[in-house]
Design a protein around this motif. Structure first.
Motif, PDB file in Angstrom:
ATOM      1  N   LEU A   1       0.618  -1.972  -4.738  1.00  0.00           N
ATOM      2  CA  LEU A   1       0.275  -2.480  -6.098  1.00  0.00           C
ATOM      3  C   LEU A   1       1.095  -1.553  -7.268  1.00  0.00           C
ATOM      4  N   VAL A   2       2.376  -1.691  -7.381  1.00  0.00           N
ATOM      5  CA  VAL A   2       3.185  -1.090  -8.405  1.00  0.00           C
ATOM      6  C   VAL A   2       2.742  -1.185  -9.780  1.00  0.00           C
ATOM      7  N   GLU A   3       3.045  -0.234 -10.545  1.00  0.00           N
ATOM      8  CA  GLU A   3       2.702  -0.418 -11.865  1.00  0.00           C
ATOM      9  C   GLU A   3       3.734  -0.930 -12.643  1.00  0.00           C
ATOM     10  N   GLU A   4       5.076  -1.034 -12.204  1.00  0.00           N
ATOM     11  CA  GLU A   4       6.224  -1.545 -12.977  1.00  0.00           C
ATOM     12  C   GLU A   4       6.868  -2.524 -11.910  1.00  0.00           C
ATOM     13  N   PHE A   5       7.283  -3.659 -12.737  1.00  0.00           N
ATOM     14  CA  PHE A   5       7.990  -4.709 -11.986  1.00  0.00           C
ATOM     15  C   PHE A   5       9.143  -5.183 -12.642  1.00  0.00           C
ATOM     16  N   SER A   6      10.281  -5.690 -11.826  1.00  0.00           N
ATOM     17  CA  SER A   6      11.555  -6.048 -12.378  1.00  0.00           C
ATOM     18  C   SER A   6      11.696  -6.681 -13.587  1.00  0.00           C
ATOM     19  N   PRO A   7      12.252  -6.214 -14.811  1.00  0.00           N
ATOM     20  CA  PRO A   7      12.277  -7.151 -15.950  1.00  0.00           C
ATOM     21  C   PRO A   7      12.995  -8.279 -15.549  1.00  0.00           C
ATOM     22  N   ARG A   8      13.957  -8.212 -14.781  1.00  0.00           N
ATOM     23  CA  ARG A   8      14.776  -9.617 -14.583  1.00  0.00           C
ATOM     24  C   ARG A   8      13.957 -10.519 -13.812  1.00  0.00           C
ATOM     25  N   ALA A   9      13.384 -10.034 -13.020  1.00  0.00           N
ATOM     26  CA  ALA A   9      12.314 -10.901 -12.376  1.00  0.00           C
ATOM     27  C   ALA A   9      11.407 -11.724 -13.013  1.00  0.00           C
ATOM     28  N   LEU A  10      10.747 -10.941 -13.948  1.00  0.00           N
ATOM     29  CA  LEU A  10       9.720 -11.185 -14.895  1.00  0.00           C
ATOM     30  C   LEU A  10      10.352 -12.330 -15.936  1.00  0.00           C
TER      31      LEU A  10
ATOM     32  N   TRP B   1      -9.866 -10.272  -2.810  1.00  0.00           N
ATOM     33  CA  TRP B   1     -11.050  -9.807  -3.312  1.00  0.00           C
ATOM     34  C   TRP B   1     -11.165  -8.202  -3.667  1.00  0.00           C
ATOM     35  N   VAL B   2     -10.337  -7.590  -2.684  1.00  0.00           N
ATOM     36  CA  VAL B   2     -10.251  -5.931  -2.646  1.00  0.00           C
ATOM     37  C   VAL B   2      -9.512  -5.547  -3.926  1.00  0.00           C
ATOM     38  N   ALA B   3      -8.600  -6.679  -4.538  1.00  0.00           N
ATOM     39  CA  ALA B   3      -7.724  -6.102  -5.673  1.00  0.00           C
ATOM     40  C   ALA B   3      -8.107  -6.944  -7.031  1.00  0.00           C
ATOM     41  N   ALA B   4      -9.260  -7.609  -6.660  1.00  0.00           N
ATOM     42  CA  ALA B   4      -9.765  -8.274  -7.877  1.00  0.00           C
ATOM     43  C   ALA B   4     -10.229  -7.472  -8.966  1.00  0.00           C
ATOM     44  N   GLY B   5     -10.909  -6.414  -8.883  1.00  0.00           N
ATOM     45  CA  GLY B   5     -11.287  -5.463 -10.008  1.00  0.00           C
ATOM     46  C   GLY B   5     -10.054  -4.946 -10.723  1.00  0.00           C
ATOM     47  N   GLU B   6      -8.897  -4.523  -9.807  1.00  0.00           N
ATOM     48  CA  GLU B   6      -8.030  -3.869 -10.459  1.00  0.00           C
ATOM     49  C   GLU B   6      -7.029  -5.024 -11.417  1.00  0.00           C
ATOM     50  N   LEU B   7      -6.934  -6.051 -10.952  1.00  0.00           N
ATOM     51  CA  LEU B   7      -6.430  -7.219 -11.842  1.00  0.00           C
ATOM     52  C   LEU B   7      -7.274  -7.338 -13.333  1.00  0.00           C
ATOM     53  N   ALA B   8      -8.377  -7.471 -13.200  1.00  0.00           N
ATOM     54  CA  ALA B   8      -9.202  -7.436 -14.227  1.00  0.00           C
ATOM     55  C   ALA B   8      -9.083  -6.347 -15.190  1.00  0.00           C
ATOM     56  N   ARG B   9      -9.150  -5.026 -14.611  1.00  0.00           N
ATOM     57  CA  ARG B   9      -8.707  -3.803 -15.116  1.00  0.00           C
ATOM     58  C   ARG B   9      -7.438  -3.868 -15.863  1.00  0.00           C
ATOM     59  N   ARG B  10      -6.595  -4.001 -15.268  1.00  0.00           N
ATOM     60  CA  ARG B  10      -5.126  -4.013 -15.785  1.00  0.00           C
ATOM     61  C   ARG B  10      -4.883  -5.341 -17.045  1.00  0.00           C
ATOM     62  N   TYR B  11      -5.422  -6.397 -16.717  1.00  0.00           N
ATOM     63  CA  TYR B  11      -5.167  -7.433 -17.653  1.00  0.00           C
ATOM     64  C   TYR B  11      -6.501  -8.128 -17.891  1.00  0.00           C
ATOM     65  N   PRO B  12      -7.232  -7.581 -19.094  1.00  0.00           N
ATOM     66  CA  PRO B  12      -8.394  -7.942 -19.440  1.00  0.00           C
ATOM     67  C   PRO B  12      -8.246  -9.191 -20.156  1.00  0.00           C
ATOM     68  N   ALA B  13      -7.005  -9.939 -20.631  1.00  0.00           N
ATOM     69  CA  ALA B  13      -6.827 -11.368 -21.066  1.00  0.00           C
ATOM     70  C   ALA B  13      -7.033 -12.259 -20.113  1.00  0.00           C
ATOM     71  N   ILE B  14      -6.962 -11.816 -18.636  1.00  0.00           N
ATOM     72  CA  ILE B  14      -7.367 -13.051 -17.513  1.00  0.00           C
ATOM     73  C   ILE B  14      -8.974 -12.972 -17.170  1.00  0.00           C
ATOM     74  N   GLU B  15      -9.334 -14.167 -17.147  1.00  0.00           N
ATOM     75  CA  GLU B  15     -10.822 -14.413 -16.461  1.00  0.00           C
ATOM     76  C   GLU B  15     -10.684 -14.505 -14.804  1.00  0.00           C
ATOM     77  N   VAL B  16     -10.843 -13.224 -14.370  1.00  0.00           N
ATOM     78  CA  VAL B  16     -10.580 -13.300 -12.748  1.00  0.00           C
ATOM     79  C   VAL B  16     -11.711 -13.714 -12.092  1.00  0.00           C
ATOM     80  N   GLU B  17     -11.663 -14.422 -11.164  1.00  0.00           N
ATOM     81  CA  GLU B  17     -12.604 -15.110 -10.228  1.00  0.00           C
ATOM     82  C   GLU B  17     -12.383 -14.572  -8.634  1.00  0.00           C
TER      83      GLU B  17
END
Length: 322
Positions: free
Chosen positions: A77-86, A124-140
């Motif tokens: 789970l990297v902190e930065e992603f390729s700007p070109r890919a994004l 499910w292991v990464a769900a909490g981290e997804l919610a923490r990094r991106y609070p605008a998302i409703e993680v289920e």
């Protein structure tokens, strides 16, 4: 022909990549024709996985002609992603391309801003981290996949196949999707969601906490009646003070802690014994088999019997009688 572009990045999880390749690639119409063309693409044609190197035939330009883009997860789970890919993903989304993620691929979609304001899932292991990094998302965290229309996300590993079959059914109907499911040797729809696979751990309590003795007592007495008054009395506090201290130290209420402990005990007994459901309901401290089934399904996402069928150990762990 519908083109599916699978966008792979360094440390891609091989299964996350291969599942959509195989499911879409093997799909066939009643007359035998293949409705999907599958392409692997990447910013760099040479991609590293944790076990081998991968040579990809297409670059990011493949996203421009795709009808569906799938983003597999990566093992890190990297902190930065390729700007070109994004940027390529955003451009595809603006063009109306359907975009789906597998497992931790949801982090790439989130970083691109494609999940803001939407429901989404991941392993499910990464769900909490997804919610923490991106609070605008409703993680289920307890579902196999989420379909928002143009943007879709799936949980880990085998849930990629559930999502692919779901998309095939939407594209080509249930008969074609059912045939694709048979080719993958899996059901078109699985009972329950990701919740049945989650290890329902209790929130950690600091060592030496004043709650440790009462929490141990709860675990030893789950089969009997346990009330807030009993717990407060054992701790030498009023019910109000005990509830406040409990939430401060665990982040949850005494009732929720107790219910989760009872569900965990029931899961263990279902996995490691042949005892009837009614007996397990009693030993886990539920008032009745009906109350047990309702609570278990609410927490785990499936029935006690279905859970036992899926997870019962072939070699039993000894279970104490009582």
């Amino acid at each position: 022909m519908h083109t599916v572009a699978i966008l792979v990045m360094d440390h891609v999880v091989p299964f996350d990549m291969a599942a959509p390749m195989e499911v879409f690639g093997r799909t066939r119409l009643p007359d035998g024709r293949r409705p999907y063309r599958v392409r692997l693409c990447a910013e760099s044609r040479d991609v590293r996985t944790d076990g081998f190197g991968l040579r990809v035939d297409h670059g990011l330009e493949a996203l421009e002609d795709a009808d569906t883009v799938v983003v597999p997860g990566c093992s890190q789970l990297v902190e930065e992603f390729s700007p070109r890919a994004l940027a390529a993903l955003r451009k595809a989304a603006e063009a109306g391309t359907r975009i789906a993620s597998v497992c931790a691929g949801a982090f790439v979609l989130a970083e691109a801003g494609l999940l803001d304001g939407l429901r989404a899932t991941t392993h499910w292991v990464a769900a909490g981290e997804l919610a923490r990094r991106y609070p605008a998302i409703e993680v289920e965290p307890d579902v196999l996949y989420v379909d928002n229309g143009q943007i879709l996300t799936s949980a880990g590993a085998a849930a990629a196949m559930d999502l692919c079959l779901h998309m095939i059914r939407g594209d080509l109907g249930s008969a074609v999707a059912a045939d694709a499911a048979r080719l993958s040797v899996m059901p078109l729809e699985r009972e329950g969601g990701q919740a049945q696979f989650i290890v329902h751990e209790q929130p950690p309590v600091p060592r030496g906490s004043t709650l440790e003795p009462v929490l141990e007592w709860i675990e030893d007495n789950l089969a009997g009646e346990i009330t807030l008054g009993m717990l407060a009395g054992r701790s030498g506090m009023s019910e109000r003070t005990f509830s406040r201290r409990f939430r401060e130290q665990t982040g949850t209420t005494p009732l929720q802690w107790l219910l989760r402990a009872r569900v965990r005990r029931a899961q263990y007994l279902l996995e490691n014994s042949d005892r009837p459901i009614e007996r397990i309901a009693q030993q886990a401290g539920f008032g009745s088999p009906t109350a047990f089934r309702e609570r278990f399904r609410r927490v785990v996402g499936t029935t006690p019997q279905a859970y036992r069928s899926a997870f019962q150990a072939k070699e039993r762990v000894p279970v104490a009688h009582g």
